[in-house]
Enzyme design. Structure first.
Site, PDB file in Angstrom:
ATOM      1  N   PRO A   1      28.520  13.894  47.388  1.00  0.00           N
ATOM      2  CA  PRO A   1      29.020  15.062  48.122  1.00  0.00           C
ATOM      3  C   PRO A   1      28.779  16.375  47.397  1.00  0.00           C
ATOM      4  O   PRO A   1      28.790  17.440  48.028  1.00  0.00           O
ATOM      5  CB  PRO A   1      30.518  14.780  48.247  1.00  0.00           C
ATOM      6  CG  PRO A   1      30.843  13.920  47.063  1.00  0.00           C
ATOM      7  CD  PRO A   1      29.626  13.044  46.898  1.00  0.00           C
ATOM      8  N   LEU A   2      28.547  16.312  46.080  1.00  0.00           N
ATOM      9  CA  LEU A   2      28.251  17.519  45.294  1.00  0.00           C
ATOM     10  C   LEU A   2      26.829  17.501  44.756  1.00  0.00           C
ATOM     11  O   LEU A   2      26.464  18.329  43.929  1.00  0.00           O
ATOM     12  CB  LEU A   2      29.254  17.665  44.143  1.00  0.00           C
ATOM     13  CG  LEU A   2      30.729  17.680  44.554  1.00  0.00           C
ATOM     14  CD1 LEU A   2      31.622  17.771  43.330  1.00  0.00           C
ATOM     15  CD2 LEU A   2      31.011  18.823  45.520  1.00  0.00           C
TER      16      LEU A   2
ATOM     17  N   GLY B   1      26.244  17.671  41.072  1.00  0.00           N
ATOM     18  CA  GLY B   1      26.526  18.967  40.467  1.00  0.00           C
ATOM     19  C   GLY B   1      25.521  20.054  40.793  1.00  0.00           C
ATOM     20  O   GLY B   1      25.810  21.242  40.623  1.00  0.00           O
TER      21      GLY B   1
ATOM     22  N   TYR C   1      26.977  -1.654  39.287  1.00  0.00           N
ATOM     23  CA  TYR C   1      27.265  -0.531  38.399  1.00  0.00           C
ATOM     24  C   TYR C   1      27.620  -1.077  37.017  1.00  0.00           C
ATOM     25  O   TYR C   1      28.676  -1.669  36.820  1.00  0.00           O
ATOM     26  CB  TYR C   1      28.425   0.309  38.920  1.00  0.00           C
ATOM     27  CG  TYR C   1      28.185   1.017  40.239  1.00  0.00           C
ATOM     28  CD1 TYR C   1      26.932   1.048  40.839  1.00  0.00           C
ATOM     29  CD2 TYR C   1      29.226   1.672  40.889  1.00  0.00           C
ATOM     30  CE1 TYR C   1      26.729   1.696  42.046  1.00  0.00           C
ATOM     31  CE2 TYR C   1      29.029   2.334  42.085  1.00  0.00           C
ATOM     32  CZ  TYR C   1      27.784   2.342  42.670  1.00  0.00           C
ATOM     33  OH  TYR C   1      27.586   2.987  43.859  1.00  0.00           O
TER      34      TYR C   1
END
Length: 294
Positions: free
Chosen positions: A210-211, A214, A64
């Site tokens: 998990p989203l 968005g 990252y």
């Protein structure tokens, strides 16, 4: 009828208690995850606020920002508060901004662990996850290299990322596996079998995306309608469902917004009623091989 909110903590590796909603630090890089954040000050503030509000599991990786993400976490939080777990990953190289290549040669994994230790300013990594399995090498060589580093005291616990239930079982014959980090949310549940195997083994299942960046909680979705009915936010509904779906799930939502961070953390206190849980569970039926209601 309502249910109680899910258990708020998980004993990671049998000796590291963490709150089940963690924080994924990937977004604290540029758009291609090739360099560090545009605003170093804002990124540090977000990390500090997360810890202040009780987050004690932060996920990062050596790839990252080409190490910049690990350096950022150290700059913001070192010396680390007691009980803060920083999980990092090795096993992917970045020859260019849009290319991620699994690389599991033992000498490379050892080199990257040493660099992560240096960047995070620690003598032992709390949780080191194999970022991807390298298909060109036996799993025993890759996990075995991490087990050797664990024996040397450089790794506390070993985890895997994006693996099947069978791959987890094979890895468990080589070393004790503490966590599996797979993409997983209410509508994308291809790794349901991996999750259930983690439950059986007492392994943490770190839910990545998990989203769904968005998209899952945008206006006009089933989640947004449910949130409006409950008087809460879609992201909180999505995360609360994950917590109630399985006691092994530890969502690690990523955000650059302090407001969204606050909303995500508050999801741990939201109890969804059984009918809502069932409705949301059925959203992901088609993505689950062999799915059957539980």
């Amino acid at each position: 009828m309502t249910t109680q909110a899910a258990d708020a903590t998980f004993l990671l590796g049998g000796d590291m208690p963490v709150r089940r909603i963690g924080y994924g630090a990937l977004r604290l890089t540029d758009d291609q995850h090739w360099r560090g954040p545009r605003s170093l000050g804002q990124a540090k503030e977000l990390l500090r606020r997360a810890v202040e509000w009780g987050v004690n599991l932060i996920d990062t990786a050596d790839s990252y920002g080409l190490g910049a993400n690990e350096e950022l976490i150290a700059a913001a939080l070192h010396p680390y508060p007691e009980h803060l777990v920083v999980a990092t990953k090795v096993g992917q190289c970045r020859p260019s901004p849009d290319v991620w290549v699994p690389l599991g040669r033992p000498e490379y994994l050892r080199q990257q662990v040493e660099l992560s230790l240096r960047r995070l300013r620690v003598e032992r990594l709390d949780l080191l996850q194999l970022h991807r399995l390298d298909p060109s090498l036996p799993l025993a060589d890759q996990v075995g290299a991490l087990r050797e580093l664990q024996t040397e005291g450089k790794i506390r616990h070993i985890g895997l990322s994006k693996v099947s239930a069978d791959q987890l079982d094979e890895a468990m014959t080589i070393a004790d596996i503490t966590s599996v980090q797979n993409p997983y949310n209410v509508v994308d549940r291809a790794f349901e079998q991996s999750l259930r195997r983690c439950e059986q083994l007492g392994v943490a299942f770190l839910a990545w995306l998990p989203l769904k960046q968005g998209h899952l909680v945008a206006a006009g979705t089933e989640l947004s309608a449910t949130a409006e009915r409950l008087g809460t936010r879609p992201a909180q509904v999505a995360l609360a469902w994950l917590l109630q779906h399985s006691p092994a799930v530890l969502p690690i939502p990523a955000t650059t917004s302090v407001d969204h961070l606050s909303d995500n953390i508050a999801a741990a206190d939201l109890a969804l009623d059984p009918a809502t849980v069932e409705t949301l569970t059925r959203l992901g039926e088609r993505s689950v091989p062999g799915w059957e209601p539980r």
